[in-house]
Design an enzyme around this catalytic site. Sequence first.
Site, short mmCIF file in Angstrom:
data_model
loop_
_atom_site.label_atom_id
_atom_site.label_comp_id
_atom_site.label_asym_id
_atom_site.label_seq_id
_atom_site.Cartn_x
_atom_site.Cartn_y
_atom_site.Cartn_z
N GLU A 3 3.49 52.47 9.80
CA GLU A 3 2.09 52.15 10.04
C GLU A 3 1.88 51.04 11.07
O GLU A 3 0.79 50.90 11.63
CB GLU A 3 1.42 51.75 8.72
N GLU B 149 -4.69 51.31 14.33
CA GLU B 149 -4.42 50.02 14.93
C GLU B 149 -3.75 49.12 13.89
O GLU B 149 -3.95 49.28 12.68
CB GLU B 149 -5.74 49.39 15.39
#
Length: 345
Positions: free
Chosen positions: A92, A138
């Site tokens: 991630e 992000e």
Amino acid sequence: MKNNKRKYCTICGEALTKKEEDGIIRDYCLSCNRFFYDNPLPVVSAIVARKREILLVKRARHPYPRRWCLPTGFVEAGESIEEATLRELREETGLEGHILGIVDIRSTKSSYYGDLLFVTFEVEETGGELRGGSDTLEARYFPITRLPSIPFYANRAAVERFKREKEEYWAIVESFKDVIKENEVTSIGRKLLSDNLVEVIEHNAEIISRRWLKDILTNPSTVGYRKFDQSFLFAEMDRILSQFGRWLGGSYGDEDVRSYFTKWGRECRFQGVALSHVLSALSLVKKHIWEFALSQGMWEKTQDIYATLELDRRIVIFFDKASYYTARGYELSVEENRCQKFSRP
């Protein structure tokens, strides 16, 4: 809620019924004489901190797309919770990490996944390149005092616990960074751990002064002061404590310390007090400030201990400067007196 109800036995294919076991109604196969269990899904999260910032990711998928949370994911079959935490962090955020310890363990209910067991670890960043991942848009570090809204309760609770546990440590680290160093002027408005102790000392300056006065009038290392009037000595101590307080408060710099104590050294020489007695008197000021600070019972918590040690450092720095400039002023007075003798016709 996501529908995970079983209808048929996964072993023989017969329709399931219900049966009580240990006070809980469970799915049961009459043909296989077998219970089926519903357990919480294990979920892991990582708190990666950098100074006073925490790493968060912006989610790309349901639930809560485009919302910020800790790097979080389900544990896969065959991997440990630690392995799952580092894998989710890598997937991630692009970062590699090292597990430091468990921050929080919490049971929650999700309208999407059902019962969950959240395990949150503190993780140290060890490498990689910060970026969004397959499930995230992000990844970014946020100041811990200005975090965006986090939708997962387990994430919020873990972050709050992390902040509570680190609060004292951060205060200690930041305060020790700011402790006055050699040849550095105190900055006005800065808060140090020992400031509370400094305030106690300032409010009790009279008590400290009287203890010092009693000491120098009986201590063999300060016999040169016994000829002085006690009110004069008390006023001298009050002025020295004032210099100390102003220096700690930031309104008084090294040049001020130099000017005051150089002049004080000259005055002591003029009064005929031996330099050893002058320096001993200053040392006794330091002693009584420190002993009074210790008498305030500042040893109950780790932060109190660090505050006391920090104050000790500040006392040492100030009185090292004061002793040096006092001795220098004394020496200058001697040199000037010698020059005057030689210059007489």
